[in-house]
Write a protein that holds these residues in place. Structure first.
Motif, PDB file in Angstrom:
ATOM      1  N   THR A 184       0.794  -1.237   0.000  1.00 33.45           N
ATOM      2  CA  THR A 184       0.000   0.000   0.000  1.00 33.45           C
ATOM      3  C   THR A 184       0.819   1.276   0.000  1.00 33.45           C
ATOM      4  O   THR A 184       0.279   2.356  -0.209  1.00 33.45           O
ATOM      5  CB  THR A 184      -0.946   0.038   1.216  1.00 33.45           C
ATOM      6  N   GLY A 185       2.131   1.180   0.276  1.00 36.42           N
ATOM      7  CA  GLY A 185       2.941   2.386   0.333  1.00 36.42           C
ATOM      8  C   GLY A 185       2.727   3.199   1.594  1.00 36.42           C
ATOM      9  O   GLY A 185       3.110   4.367   1.651  1.00 36.42           O
ATOM     10  N   ARG A 327      -2.050   4.827  -7.301  1.00 40.77           N
ATOM     11  CA  ARG A 327      -2.095   5.151  -5.880  1.00 40.77           C
ATOM     12  C   ARG A 327      -0.663   5.453  -5.436  1.00 40.77           C
ATOM     13  O   ARG A 327       0.141   4.549  -5.231  1.00 40.77           O
ATOM     14  CB  ARG A 327      -2.682   3.999  -5.068  1.00 40.77           C
ATOM     15  N   ALA A 328      -0.323   6.713  -5.299  1.00 38.97           N
ATOM     16  CA  ALA A 328       1.050   7.118  -5.006  1.00 38.97           C
ATOM     17  C   ALA A 328       1.451   6.671  -3.607  1.00 38.97           C
ATOM     18  O   ALA A 328       0.774   6.998  -2.625  1.00 38.97           O
ATOM     19  CB  ALA A 328       1.195   8.632  -5.129  1.00 38.97           C
ATOM     20  N   VAL A 334       7.257   0.184  -4.171  1.00 36.96           N
ATOM     21  CA  VAL A 334       6.243  -0.399  -5.058  1.00 36.96           C
ATOM     22  C   VAL A 334       5.025   0.510  -5.060  1.00 36.96           C
ATOM     23  O   VAL A 334       4.835   1.314  -4.145  1.00 36.96           O
ATOM     24  CB  VAL A 334       5.834  -1.828  -4.617  1.00 36.96           C
ATOM     25  N   LEU A 335       4.220   0.387  -6.106  1.00 40.12           N
ATOM     26  CA  LEU A 335       2.974   1.160  -6.148  1.00 40.12           C
ATOM     27  C   LEU A 335       1.834   0.261  -6.589  1.00 40.12           C
ATOM     28  O   LEU A 335       2.033  -0.771  -7.232  1.00 40.12           O
ATOM     29  CB  LEU A 335       3.096   2.378  -7.061  1.00 40.12           C
ATOM     30  N   LEU A 376      -6.751  -4.407  -8.770  1.00 44.08           N
ATOM     31  CA  LEU A 376      -5.484  -3.777  -8.428  1.00 44.08           C
ATOM     32  C   LEU A 376      -4.309  -4.543  -9.026  1.00 44.08           C
ATOM     33  O   LEU A 376      -4.325  -5.770  -9.116  1.00 44.08           O
ATOM     34  CB  LEU A 376      -5.302  -3.725  -6.905  1.00 44.08           C
ATOM     35  N   LEU A 377      -3.277  -3.812  -9.419  1.00 46.89           N
ATOM     36  CA  LEU A 377      -2.006  -4.386  -9.848  1.00 46.89           C
ATOM     37  C   LEU A 377      -0.889  -3.744  -9.040  1.00 46.89           C
ATOM     38  O   LEU A 377      -0.926  -2.549  -8.752  1.00 46.89           O
ATOM     39  CB  LEU A 377      -1.749  -4.132 -11.334  1.00 46.89           C
TER      40      LEU A 377
END
Length: 402
Positions: A184-185, A327-328, A334-335, A376-377
């Motif tokens: 998720t960052g 999604r930054a 990873v994003l 989502l990727l």
């Protein structure tokens, strides 16, 4: 292929078949000259192969102490503290052995049942090796707050710890916080770590905190990720992990480390590691002891962060009018991208992209409850910027044609 390929299988498929490999979270970047020089040092090669008594016990101890000091300096772990740092083969092994140590600690309470509390989304290796422990282990996965991706919910974790302790007074409890940066960052706030740590201490639970992306990603040089050893202090029954792989890559040349918050935790970690290893490679100890020492690696870590931020900017720019939303991440390398529209799900899209030379990860592999988005990727940012731009643009074109 099946509908249930786990994370590592997907990463291997991308590595083996894709022209643009955005699968694995490891950096695929040119190795800095100073790191290449370390690989070529003849003295290091010679000493790594020297046997006792030619290599003395004092020399072996000096190698261990050099690595320990270098890791502590890199991670901000106080020198000469009761916090112990134990090397192992990789981050995955470190996390597995941390859980094995935690199980030993709660077994000392004569626990009839052990409750493992973890978060979702998170890496699926956690769910897979927890499931290997059998029926004595009861799994509790905590979802993001209000179903909002990346909104970490420490209150839900604390509520489960309290609820388990009320019902099962002799049950063991282990709370495992894998790096939320993947996928998720996001990252845990220091007050959240303290709150979870206090709840665990009050319930006799063991807390495990994974810091795989601590030194790797868009956050480096801009914000500090709160660290378990700073938030939780010395003397508590907590264990943390970190590994070199997500920062340095180096084609599987890596070490994992297990940091123990108390002497009791350190003893359990030593026992858990001794089942799997006599020791790690002396050459790896020498190599990473040098690589992490004296600020030798800081220039590379800064460059890695700049590369990740450049590629994030590229992804945002190229997705502006594309059938996806980026999604930054606030941390990590990873994003996540969300597929817009009502077309194929993430598994189908991943296979379609892979068949056309672009390797990505299906987002659903990170979800372990009924809440399992299929749009989502996950994409790795730690790639050469020109390569990343070409590959991301190819992915956008393929999605438009889908």
């Amino acid at each position: 292929m099946t509908d249930h390929e786990h994370l590592t299988e997907q990463e291997m498929q991308a590595a083996n078949t894709a022209r643009f490999d955005f699968g694995a979270g490891y950096p695929f970047l040119p190795v800095p000259r100073e790191t290449q020089v370390l690989y070529a040092q003849p003295d290091m090669s010679l000493r790594s192969l020297t046997m006792p008594p030619t290599l003395t016990a004092d020399e072996v101890q000096a190698i261990d102490e050099r690595l320990d000091a270098s890791v502590r300096s890199t991670l901000g772990i106080p020198a000469n503290s009761e916090l112990s740092v134990s090397p192992t083969f990789s981050g995955g092994v470190a996390l597995d052995r941390a859980f094995a140590a935690a199980m030993r600690m709660v077994d000392g309470q004569n626990s009839p049942l052990v409750h493992a509390v973890a978060t979702t989304p998170s890496i699926d290796i956690l769910r897979l090796f927890l499931e290997e422990r059998g029926p004595r282990l009861n799994l509790h996965f905590v979802e993001s707050r209000n179903g909002q991706l990346g909104w970490l919910d420490e209150d839900a974790i604390i509520d489960i710890v309290h609820a388990v302790r009320r019902v099962g007074r002799n049950d063991g409890i282990v709370v495992i916080l894998t790096s939320p940066e993947n996928p998720t960052g996001e990252f845990w706030r220091e007050d959240a770590l303290r709150g979870i740590g206090a709840a665990c201490a009050g319930a006799g639970a063991v807390l495990i905190v994974d810091h795989a992306f601590l030194t790797a990603g868009v956050h480096v040089g801009r914000r500090e990720i709160p660290r378990a050893w700073s938030a939780l202090g010395v003397g508590g029954d907590w264990i943390s992990t970190w590994d070199t792989g997500k920062t340095f890559g180096l084609n599987e040349d890596k070490l994992g480390f297990v940091i123990s918050g108390s002497r009791r935790a350190a003893a359990a970690v030593d026992q858990a590691l001794s089942i799997m290893q006599f020791d790690v490679s002396r050459r790896q100890k020498m190599f990473f002891g040098e690589l992490l020492s004296g600020g030798r690696h800081t220039g590379y870590v800064t460059t890695l962060a700049e590369v990740c931020r450049t590629n994030l900017d590229t992804a945002l720019r190229l997705s502006a009018d594309a059938p996806l939303t980026v999604r930054a991440p606030r941390a990590g390398s990873v994003l996540l991208v969300r597929l817009n529209g009502h077309g194929p799900d993430d598994d189908e899209v991943r296979r379609y992209l892979l068949s056309h030379g672009v390797g990505v990860i299906s987002g659903n592999v990170f979800f372990h409850t009924g809440w399992r988005p299929r749009d989502l990727l996950r994409i790795a940012l730690a790639r050469d910027p020109a390569y990343f731009a070409e590959g991301f643009e190819a992915m956008v074109d393929l999605l438009r044609a889908l």
